[in-house]
Design a protein around this motif. Sequence first.
Motif, PDB file in Angstrom:
ATOM      1  N   ASP A  19      29.421 -15.971 -87.483  1.00 12.60           N
ATOM      2  CA  ASP A  19      28.533 -16.681 -88.403  1.00 12.60           C
ATOM      3  C   ASP A  19      27.358 -15.799 -88.819  1.00 12.60           C
ATOM      4  O   ASP A  19      26.947 -15.795 -89.984  1.00 12.60           O
ATOM      5  N   ALA A  20      26.805 -15.042 -87.874  1.00 14.06           N
ATOM      6  CA  ALA A  20      25.677 -14.160 -88.185  1.00 14.06           C
ATOM      7  C   ALA A  20      26.111 -12.985 -89.052  1.00 14.06           C
ATOM      8  O   ALA A  20      25.392 -12.574 -89.970  1.00 14.06           O
ATOM      9  N   ALA A  21      27.298 -12.444 -88.781  1.00  8.06           N
ATOM     10  CA  ALA A  21      27.773 -11.267 -89.517  1.00  8.06           C
ATOM     11  C   ALA A  21      28.162 -11.597 -90.948  1.00  8.06           C
ATOM     12  O   ALA A  21      28.043 -10.749 -91.841  1.00  8.06           O
ATOM     13  N   PHE A  22      28.636 -12.830 -91.187  1.00  7.89           N
ATOM     14  CA  PHE A  22      29.124 -13.200 -92.525  1.00  7.89           C
ATOM     15  C   PHE A  22      28.286 -14.287 -93.174  1.00  7.89           C
ATOM     16  O   PHE A  22      28.772 -15.032 -94.015  1.00  7.89           O
ATOM     17  N   VAL A  23      27.006 -14.363 -92.809  1.00  7.72           N
ATOM     18  CA  VAL A  23      26.149 -15.424 -93.329  1.00  7.72           C
ATOM     19  C   VAL A  23      26.019 -15.356 -94.843  1.00  7.72           C
ATOM     20  O   VAL A  23      25.864 -16.390 -95.519  1.00  7.72           O
ATOM     21  N   ALA A  74      21.920  -6.175 -72.941  1.00 12.35           N
ATOM     22  CA  ALA A  74      22.110  -6.538 -71.530  1.00 12.35           C
ATOM     23  C   ALA A  74      23.545  -6.234 -71.113  1.00 12.35           C
ATOM     24  O   ALA A  74      24.482  -6.374 -71.901  1.00 12.35           O
ATOM     25  N   VAL A  75      23.713  -5.822 -69.873  1.00 15.05           N
ATOM     26  CA  VAL A  75      25.041  -5.504 -69.357  1.00 15.05           C
ATOM     27  C   VAL A  75      25.937  -6.738 -69.456  1.00 15.05           C
ATOM     28  O   VAL A  75      25.553  -7.840 -69.046  1.00 15.05           O
ATOM     29  N   GLY A  76      27.116  -6.546 -70.030  1.00 17.12           N
ATOM     30  CA  GLY A  76      28.059  -7.645 -70.160  1.00 17.12           C
ATOM     31  C   GLY A  76      27.927  -8.443 -71.437  1.00 17.12           C
ATOM     32  O   GLY A  76      28.769  -9.315 -71.714  1.00 17.12           O
ATOM     33  N   GLU A  77      26.883  -8.177 -72.235  1.00 20.50           N
ATOM     34  CA  GLU A  77      26.717  -8.933 -73.480  1.00 20.50           C
ATOM     35  C   GLU A  77      27.810  -8.550 -74.475  1.00 20.50           C
ATOM     36  O   GLU A  77      28.130  -7.376 -74.655  1.00 20.50           O
ATOM     37  N   ILE A  78      28.350  -9.534 -75.155  1.00 21.46           N
ATOM     38  CA  ILE A  78      29.373  -9.296 -76.173  1.00 21.46           C
ATOM     39  C   ILE A  78      28.682  -8.853 -77.458  1.00 21.46           C
ATOM     40  O   ILE A  78      27.826  -9.558 -78.004  1.00 21.46           O
ATOM     41  N   LEU A  79      29.057  -7.678 -77.933  1.00 20.93           N
ATOM     42  CA  LEU A  79      28.423  -7.078 -79.103  1.00 20.93           C
ATOM     43  C   LEU A  79      29.186  -7.352 -80.391  1.00 20.93           C
ATOM     44  O   LEU A  79      28.602  -7.368 -81.481  1.00 20.93           O
ATOM     45  N   GLY A  80      30.490  -7.514 -80.282  1.00 19.80           N
ATOM     46  CA  GLY A  80      31.324  -7.758 -81.444  1.00 19.80           C
ATOM     47  C   GLY A  80      32.728  -8.116 -80.994  1.00 19.80           C
ATOM     48  O   GLY A  80      33.057  -8.033 -79.802  1.00 19.80           O
ATOM     49  N   TRP A  81      33.576  -8.524 -81.938  1.00 17.88           N
ATOM     50  CA  TRP A  81      34.946  -8.886 -81.582  1.00 17.88           C
ATOM     51  C   TRP A  81      35.881  -8.653 -82.749  1.00 17.88           C
ATOM     52  O   TRP A  81      35.460  -8.559 -83.903  1.00 17.88           O
ATOM     53  N   ALA A  82      37.144  -8.531 -82.425  1.00 16.18           N
ATOM     54  CA  ALA A  82      38.162  -8.281 -83.442  1.00 16.18           C
ATOM     55  C   ALA A  82      39.421  -9.047 -83.097  1.00 16.18           C
ATOM     56  O   ALA A  82      39.723  -9.283 -81.921  1.00 16.18           O
ATOM     57  N   ARG A  83      40.148  -9.392 -84.125  1.00 23.89           N
ATOM     58  CA  ARG A  83      41.421 -10.106 -83.968  1.00 23.89           C
ATOM     59  C   ARG A  83      42.504  -9.348 -84.724  1.00 23.89           C
ATOM     60  O   ARG A  83      42.454  -9.221 -85.949  1.00 23.89           O
ATOM     61  N   GLU A 159      42.790  -8.967 -88.849  1.00 22.12           N
ATOM     62  CA  GLU A 159      42.433 -10.230 -89.502  1.00 22.12           C
ATOM     63  C   GLU A 159      40.926 -10.478 -89.501  1.00 22.12           C
ATOM     64  O   GLU A 159      40.365 -10.979 -90.481  1.00 22.12           O
ATOM     65  N   THR A 160      40.269 -10.137 -88.390  1.00 20.38           N
ATOM     66  CA  THR A 160      38.831 -10.395 -88.261  1.00 20.38           C
ATOM     67  C   THR A 160      38.151  -9.248 -87.534  1.00 20.38           C
ATOM     68  O   THR A 160      38.685  -8.729 -86.545  1.00 20.38           O
ATOM     69  N   LEU A 161      37.002  -8.850 -88.032  1.00 21.67           N
ATOM     70  CA  LEU A 161      36.137  -7.889 -87.337  1.00 21.67           C
ATOM     71  C   LEU A 161      34.705  -8.322 -87.582  1.00 21.67           C
ATOM     72  O   LEU A 161      34.261  -8.396 -88.730  1.00 21.67           O
ATOM     73  N   TYR A 167      23.454  -5.295 -83.317  1.00 18.73           N
ATOM     74  CA  TYR A 167      24.120  -4.150 -82.699  1.00 18.73           C
ATOM     75  C   TYR A 167      25.013  -3.371 -83.661  1.00 18.73           C
ATOM     76  O   TYR A 167      25.856  -2.593 -83.226  1.00 18.73           O
ATOM     77  N   GLN A 168      24.818  -3.586 -84.930  1.00 13.14           N
ATOM     78  CA  GLN A 168      25.596  -2.821 -85.903  1.00 13.14           C
ATOM     79  C   GLN A 168      25.112  -1.374 -85.966  1.00 13.14           C
ATOM     80  O   GLN A 168      23.985  -1.065 -85.586  1.00 13.14           O
ATOM     81  N   ARG A 169      25.999  -0.487 -86.431  1.00 11.78           N
ATOM     82  CA  ARG A 169      25.728   0.950 -86.528  1.00 11.78           C
ATOM     83  C   ARG A 169      25.535   1.609 -85.154  1.00 11.78           C
ATOM     84  O   ARG A 169      24.766   2.561 -85.010  1.00 11.78           O
ATOM     85  N   ARG A 170      26.214   1.076 -84.168  1.00 11.83           N
ATOM     86  CA  ARG A 170      26.188   1.672 -82.827  1.00 11.83           C
ATOM     87  C   ARG A 170      27.601   2.016 -82.334  1.00 11.83           C
ATOM     88  O   ARG A 170      27.800   2.285 -81.158  1.00 11.83           O
ATOM     89  N   GLY A 171      28.569   1.962 -83.220  1.00 11.97           N
ATOM     90  CA  GLY A 171      29.933   2.310 -82.855  1.00 11.97           C
ATOM     91  C   GLY A 171      30.773   1.166 -82.337  1.00 11.97           C
ATOM     92  O   GLY A 171      31.910   1.381 -81.890  1.00 11.97           O
ATOM     93  N   VAL A 172      30.241  -0.058 -82.400  1.00 10.63           N
ATOM     94  CA  VAL A 172      30.980  -1.216 -81.897  1.00 10.63           C
ATOM     95  C   VAL A 172      32.239  -1.454 -82.734  1.00 10.63           C
ATOM     96  O   VAL A 172      33.347  -1.583 -82.206  1.00 10.63           O
TER      97      VAL A 172
END
Length: 280
Positions: A19-23, A74-83, A159-161, A167-172
């Motif tokens: 939602d934040a990435a495609f607002v 923070a350690v373990g925080e989810i930075l991004g996801w892909a499908r 399908e989704t990224l 955290y964009q522009r950090r290689g995620v």
Amino acid sequence: MHIRPTTAADIPRCVTIRDAAFVDNELVNWLAPDRAKYPLAWRQRALAVQRNKLYQSNAWQFVCVADTDDDFAAVGEILGWARWVRRASEEEAAADPWTRQLSVLDRVESWLRWAELKFEQAMYTSPALIQARDDAFMASAMTSTGFAPIRAATHWHLETLAVDPKYQRRGVARRLVDWGLQRAEAETEERVARGKPPVPITLIATAPGLPLYRSMGLKVVGWDDASYMGFPVEGGSNMIWDASNYWIRDVEYEEPMERGVVEAVYSDSVLPKSSSLHAI
């Protein structure tokens, strides 16, 4: 940072990131009318959709997670996801190694998530409008000629990224895309040795994503037709990764299509007889 398979517990964070990435994405906002007016209803629907997709046998979903040496999160925080979706050809589908066999429990969970999704869809204030727009989008995607020669072949589709804007522009995104590139490259090498067609990658890119995908070797072969939305908007870029140069060939110049210049066209040997290089 590292990537790992997505779990059911990750879904709320994944929906928040998307939602934040495609607002400001016009297609997403068109498919989700009144999202700002009914944010809780839309979030519940989005959660139901993603929970249901988690049990799709030919889909592989991953999250990118911060490690101890990532001082920006923070350690373990989810930075991004892909499908990633595996689309096997008709003759290879039954024995495709990347199509999972769901357990009985997974099948029950899949059915429960499907029922949850249908309930959320029925509870929304304008289910008919939502369904009509979903149908228009899917009809356009299925009739698009952008991926015509590859549609029936075994390939991977991103399908989704989505990456959290913080955290964009950090290689995620690069790490999440690289998972598919490594799979396709290894599989292509093995298949070509057996005389079988290589495995390409397809995706539809928004304008902000074009530089990343181009830097990773994907080529534009056309653009989606977004006229079904009813107002002037540029369709997403149809892109293909084909390291073997089996499916596509580079071109120095092609006549402009909806915008810009095509970077590659399909090889003559894989074009349907009714197609032309300017109708991809």
